[in-house]
Design an enzyme around this catalytic site. Structure first.
Site, PDB file in Angstrom:
ATOM      1  N   GLY A 121      55.750  52.436  98.696  1.00  0.00           N
ATOM      2  CA  GLY A 121      56.744  51.474  97.823  1.00  0.00           C
ATOM      3  C   GLY A 121      56.421  50.064  98.106  1.00  0.00           C
ATOM      4  O   GLY A 121      54.950  49.584  98.227  1.00  0.00           O
ATOM      5  N   GLY A 161      60.933  48.415 102.645  1.00  0.00           N
ATOM      6  CA  GLY A 161      61.650  49.709 103.791  1.00  0.00           C
ATOM      7  C   GLY A 161      60.816  50.535 104.920  1.00  0.00           C
ATOM      8  O   GLY A 161      60.842  51.290 105.936  1.00  0.00           O
ATOM      9  N   HIS A 195      54.074  39.950 116.161  1.00  0.00           N
ATOM     10  CA  HIS A 195      54.290  41.247 115.532  1.00  0.00           C
ATOM     11  C   HIS A 195      53.717  43.320 117.269  1.00  0.00           C
ATOM     12  O   HIS A 195      54.935  43.858 117.109  1.00  0.00           O
ATOM     13  CB  HIS A 195      53.856  42.208 114.380  1.00  0.00           C
ATOM     14  N   ARG A 205      56.126  45.271 118.977  1.00  0.00           N
ATOM     15  CA  ARG A 205      56.282  46.823 119.152  1.00  0.00           C
ATOM     16  C   ARG A 205      55.856  47.718 120.237  1.00  0.00           C
ATOM     17  O   ARG A 205      56.867  48.692 120.753  1.00  0.00           O
ATOM     18  CB  ARG A 205      54.978  47.337 117.998  1.00  0.00           C
ATOM     19  N   GLU A 260      44.296  47.007 116.699  1.00  0.00           N
ATOM     20  CA  GLU A 260      44.518  46.295 115.736  1.00  0.00           C
ATOM     21  C   GLU A 260      42.463  46.992 115.014  1.00  0.00           C
ATOM     22  O   GLU A 260      42.164  46.157 115.809  1.00  0.00           O
ATOM     23  CB  GLU A 260      44.259  45.203 116.530  1.00  0.00           C
TER      24      GLU A 260
END
Length: 182
Positions: A11, A16, A53, A57, A66
């Protein structure tokens, strides 16, 4: 691909897709929810953003790996039955295509370099599926990214076509809504 369920979602920026993909992985009710993150810390600001981030999470039950380059290195960190989210193909591709730019020799300009990385990526995704219960892969649309490099767009298109062909389910996100394409 044999093994786990592969779900591919793409997307536009801010469509989203990442939040939707996270929900898909968490709904899998696996022992571990693994987030394969492709961000690369080029400076202190990006390093702080990646850490923020990762901590966010962690607070929501994710184990973050990572892996901005060499996705195959993540295989050894996975456990049978994990639910895996790889976010995102476009970031990984830019990292791999331009690996070596700081030395004046980016992969994109080396004959055969990206073909080797592409073969390794296919093997890696098959390997992940042999371990994981579910693998959800997120990517931006081919022409929606800020990089207007033809080599980048070629490889992203090639990867997307392969992923859609291999996926059990494929979705396109728009304004927070997932439209099933397969």
């Amino acid at each position: 691909m044999a093994g786990s369920t592969l779900i591919f979602v793409s997307g536009g920026v801010r469509s989203g897709k990442s939040a939707w993909a996270e929900k898909k992985v968490l709904d899998a009710e696996a022992a571990r929810s693994i987030y394969l993150a492709s961000g690369r810390a080029y400076d202190a600001e990006m390093k702080a953003r990646i850490e923020r981030h990762r901590m966010d999470r962690l607070g929501r039950g994710w184990t973050t790996i990572e892996q901005p380059l060499h996705l195959e290195d993540a295989l050894a960190k996975l456990q049978p039955g994990d639910a895996v989210l790889w976010d995102c193909v476009t970031t990984w591709l830019a990292n791999e295509l331009y690996e070596g730019w700081e030395n004046g020799m980016p992969c994109a300009e080396q004959p055969g370099c990206m073909e080797k990385k592409w073969a390794r990526l296919q093997e890696t995704l098959i390997g992940i599926q042999e371990i994981a219960a579910v693998l959800v892969i997120v990517s931006n649309e081919v022409l929606d990214d800020f990089i207007r490099d033809r080599t980048y767009q070629f490889w992203l298109g090639k990867i997307h076509l392969w992923l859609v062909a291999q996926a059990k389910e494929a979705y396109e996100m728009e304004n927070g809504f997932a439209y099933k394409r397969k």
